[in-house]
Design a protein around this motif. Structure first.
Motif, PDB file in Angstrom:
ATOM      1  N   PRO A  47     -24.000  42.884  55.037  1.00 50.69           N
ATOM      2  CA  PRO A  47     -22.625  42.467  54.761  1.00 50.69           C
ATOM      3  C   PRO A  47     -21.912  42.378  53.610  1.00 50.69           C
ATOM      4  CG  PRO A  47     -24.237  40.575  55.160  1.00 50.69           C
ATOM      5  CD  PRO A  47     -24.916  41.977  55.358  1.00 50.69           C
ATOM      6  N   LEU A  48     -22.983  42.562  52.652  1.00 50.86           N
ATOM      7  CA  LEU A  48     -22.209  42.211  51.255  1.00 50.86           C
ATOM      8  C   LEU A  48     -21.468  43.460  50.723  1.00 50.86           C
ATOM      9  CD1 LEU A  48     -25.218  40.781  49.106  1.00 50.86           C
ATOM     10  CD2 LEU A  48     -23.265  39.776  50.260  1.00 50.86           C
ATOM     11  N   LYS A  49     -21.461  44.632  51.412  1.00 50.10           N
ATOM     12  CA  LYS A  49     -20.801  45.930  51.235  1.00 50.10           C
ATOM     13  C   LYS A  49     -19.250  45.697  51.829  1.00 50.10           C
ATOM     14  CE  LYS A  49     -23.943  49.756  51.030  1.00 50.10           C
ATOM     15  NZ  LYS A  49     -24.733  50.648  51.375  1.00 50.10           N
ATOM     16  N   LEU A  50     -19.341  44.891  52.781  1.00 45.58           N
ATOM     17  CA  LEU A  50     -17.742  44.729  53.414  1.00 45.58           C
ATOM     18  C   LEU A  50     -17.408  43.595  52.537  1.00 45.58           C
ATOM     19  CD1 LEU A  50     -15.530  45.110  55.435  1.00 45.58           C
ATOM     20  CD2 LEU A  50     -16.620  43.625  56.960  1.00 45.58           C
ATOM     21  N   LEU A  51     -17.969  42.705  52.140  1.00 41.97           N
ATOM     22  CA  LEU A  51     -17.573  41.647  51.474  1.00 41.97           C
ATOM     23  C   LEU A  51     -16.711  42.121  50.207  1.00 41.97           C
ATOM     24  CD1 LEU A  51     -18.405  37.933  51.106  1.00 41.97           C
ATOM     25  CD2 LEU A  51     -18.861  39.100  49.092  1.00 41.97           C
ATOM     26  N   GLN A  52     -17.701  42.989  49.518  1.00 42.83           N
ATOM     27  CA  GLN A  52     -17.196  43.633  48.182  1.00 42.83           C
ATOM     28  C   GLN A  52     -15.770  44.259  48.282  1.00 42.83           C
ATOM     29  OE1 GLN A  52     -20.943  45.407  47.095  1.00 42.83           O
ATOM     30  NE2 GLN A  52     -21.337  43.794  45.481  1.00 42.83           N
ATOM     31  N   HIS A  57     -10.136  45.062  47.820  1.00 44.35           N
ATOM     32  CA  HIS A  57      -8.788  45.736  48.395  1.00 44.35           C
ATOM     33  C   HIS A  57      -7.499  45.341  47.688  1.00 44.35           C
ATOM     34  CE1 HIS A  57      -5.895  46.153  51.681  1.00 44.35           C
ATOM     35  NE2 HIS A  57      -6.281  47.329  51.619  1.00 44.35           N
ATOM     36  N   PRO A  58      -7.213  44.156  47.236  1.00 39.86           N
ATOM     37  CA  PRO A  58      -6.021  43.929  46.855  1.00 39.86           C
ATOM     38  C   PRO A  58      -5.702  44.749  45.508  1.00 39.86           C
ATOM     39  CG  PRO A  58      -6.943  41.816  47.487  1.00 39.86           C
ATOM     40  CD  PRO A  58      -7.932  42.941  47.525  1.00 39.86           C
ATOM     41  N   ALA A  59      -6.802  44.852  44.525  1.00 42.22           N
ATOM     42  CA  ALA A  59      -6.844  45.350  43.281  1.00 42.22           C
ATOM     43  C   ALA A  59      -6.137  46.820  43.203  1.00 42.22           C
ATOM     44  CB  ALA A  59      -8.006  45.179  42.601  1.00 42.22           C
ATOM     45  N   GLY A  60      -6.617  47.619  44.299  1.00 44.15           N
ATOM     46  CA  GLY A  60      -6.253  48.966  44.345  1.00 44.15           C
ATOM     47  C   GLY A  60      -4.994  49.141  45.566  1.00 44.15           C
ATOM     48  N   LYS A  74       1.014  32.911  51.401  1.00 47.00           N
ATOM     49  CA  LYS A  74       0.365  34.096  52.171  1.00 47.00           C
ATOM     50  C   LYS A  74       0.614  35.366  51.324  1.00 47.00           C
ATOM     51  CE  LYS A  74      -1.441  32.185  56.216  1.00 47.00           C
ATOM     52  NZ  LYS A  74      -1.502  32.430  57.555  1.00 47.00           N
ATOM     53  N   PHE A  75      -0.254  36.378  51.212  1.00 43.31           N
ATOM     54  CA  PHE A  75      -0.302  37.516  50.789  1.00 43.31           C
ATOM     55  C   PHE A  75      -0.628  38.770  51.510  1.00 43.31           C
ATOM     56  CE2 PHE A  75      -0.374  34.250  47.503  1.00 43.31           C
ATOM     57  CZ  PHE A  75       0.519  34.538  46.517  1.00 43.31           C
ATOM     58  N   HIS A  76       0.129  39.649  51.859  1.00 48.27           N
ATOM     59  CA  HIS A  76      -0.496  40.984  52.589  1.00 48.27           C
ATOM     60  C   HIS A  76      -0.610  42.022  51.738  1.00 48.27           C
ATOM     61  CE1 HIS A  76       1.033  39.197  56.732  1.00 48.27           C
ATOM     62  NE2 HIS A  76       0.726  38.171  55.878  1.00 48.27           N
ATOM     63  N   TYR A  77      -1.617  42.626  51.772  1.00 50.52           N
ATOM     64  CA  TYR A  77      -1.991  43.986  51.048  1.00 50.52           C
ATOM     65  C   TYR A  77      -2.262  45.076  52.053  1.00 50.52           C
ATOM     66  CZ  TYR A  77      -2.445  40.849  46.946  1.00 50.52           C
ATOM     67  OH  TYR A  77      -2.306  40.116  45.899  1.00 50.52           O
ATOM     68  N   GLU A  78      -1.708  46.131  51.863  1.00 49.06           N
ATOM     69  CA  GLU A  78      -2.162  47.397  52.884  1.00 49.06           C
ATOM     70  C   GLU A  78      -2.744  48.715  51.793  1.00 49.06           C
ATOM     71  OE1 GLU A  78       1.089  48.595  55.218  1.00 49.06           O
ATOM     72  OE2 GLU A  78       0.905  46.644  56.201  1.00 49.06           O
ATOM     73  N   GLY A  79      -3.600  49.403  52.298  1.00 51.04           N
ATOM     74  CA  GLY A  79      -4.327  50.509  51.631  1.00 51.04           C
ATOM     75  C   GLY A  79      -5.468  50.638  52.240  1.00 51.04           C
ATOM     76  N   THR A  87     -14.944  57.627  54.165  1.00 50.04           N
ATOM     77  CA  THR A  87     -13.420  57.975  54.714  1.00 50.04           C
ATOM     78  C   THR A  87     -12.583  56.938  54.514  1.00 50.04           C
ATOM     79  OG1 THR A  87     -14.382  56.762  56.855  1.00 50.04           O
ATOM     80  CG2 THR A  87     -14.788  59.201  56.514  1.00 50.04           C
ATOM     81  N   ASN A  88     -12.885  55.911  54.092  1.00 53.41           N
ATOM     82  CA  ASN A  88     -11.941  54.569  53.586  1.00 53.41           C
ATOM     83  C   ASN A  88     -10.787  54.488  54.310  1.00 53.41           C
ATOM     84  OD1 ASN A  88     -13.947  54.607  51.323  1.00 53.41           O
ATOM     85  ND2 ASN A  88     -12.563  55.973  50.206  1.00 53.41           N
ATOM     86  N   PRO A  89     -10.869  53.786  55.383  1.00 48.79           N
ATOM     87  CA  PRO A  89      -9.600  53.552  56.321  1.00 48.79           C
ATOM     88  C   PRO A  89      -8.666  52.911  55.925  1.00 48.79           C
ATOM     89  CG  PRO A  89     -11.585  51.872  56.954  1.00 48.79           C
ATOM     90  CD  PRO A  89     -12.209  53.086  55.916  1.00 48.79           C
ATOM     91  N   ASN A  90      -7.475  52.921  56.309  1.00 51.74           N
ATOM     92  CA  ASN A  90      -6.511  52.112  55.931  1.00 51.74           C
ATOM     93  C   ASN A  90      -6.519  50.801  56.791  1.00 51.74           C
ATOM     94  OD1 ASN A  90      -3.879  51.743  54.524  1.00 51.74           O
ATOM     95  ND2 ASN A  90      -2.806  52.285  56.272  1.00 51.74           N
ATOM     96  N   VAL A  91      -6.003  49.608  55.842  1.00 55.35           N
ATOM     97  CA  VAL A  91      -6.286  48.299  56.622  1.00 55.35           C
ATOM     98  C   VAL A  91      -5.127  47.235  55.798  1.00 55.35           C
ATOM     99  CG1 VAL A  91      -8.536  48.583  57.242  1.00 55.35           C
ATOM    100  CG2 VAL A  91      -8.022  47.356  55.118  1.00 55.35           C
TER     101      VAL A  91
END
Length: 120
Positions: A47-52, A57-60, A74-79, A87-91
């Motif tokens: 689970p640490l891979k997802l946590l990291q 995510h917000p930084a990039g 609240k803050f929403h980030y997309e990318g 494959t790095n999905p968009n979330v």
């Protein structure tokens, strides 16, 4: 678009949010997130891979929305989110700075899969 709401300086995600919610297909509010994330190589066993990936995510990604909510800002980030299979999905990730907590630490709220690619 963000008004005068200061962007979080740090981002924190509870491990339980990853193991008990995002990677748990039997959680009643998961809405397919576990299946989505596992399709990109995230696993309950690591689970640490997802946590990291969530914390980075917000930084990039680009901040697309910031607003005052009942319990904080609240803050929403997309990318794209970095995934084990590359494959790095968009979330979209949603974060909150609680009114009764540190004023610069964004607490992870949720992740939502997005079909479309970022416009940026």
């Amino acid at each position: 678009m963000t008004g005068d709401l200061a962007n979080p300086r740090l981002f924190a995600t509870e491990l339980g949010k990853v193991t008990e919610f995002l990677l748990n297909p039997s959680h009643e509010d998961n809405k397919g997130r576990a299946k989505f994330l596992m399709a990109f190589g995230f696993t309950v066993g690591d689970p640490l891979k997802l946590l990291q990936a969530i914390n980075l995510h917000p930084a990039g990604a680009t901040l697309i929305k910031a607003y005052a909510a009942p319990h904080g800002r609240k803050f929403h980030y997309e990318g794209r989110i970095a995934s084990p299979d590359g494959t790095n999905p968009n979330v979209r990730t949603v974060w909150q700075i609680d009114f009764d907590g540190p004023s610069d630490i964004g607490r992870f709220i949720t992740l939502k899969p997005l079909d479309r690619l970022p416009d940026r």
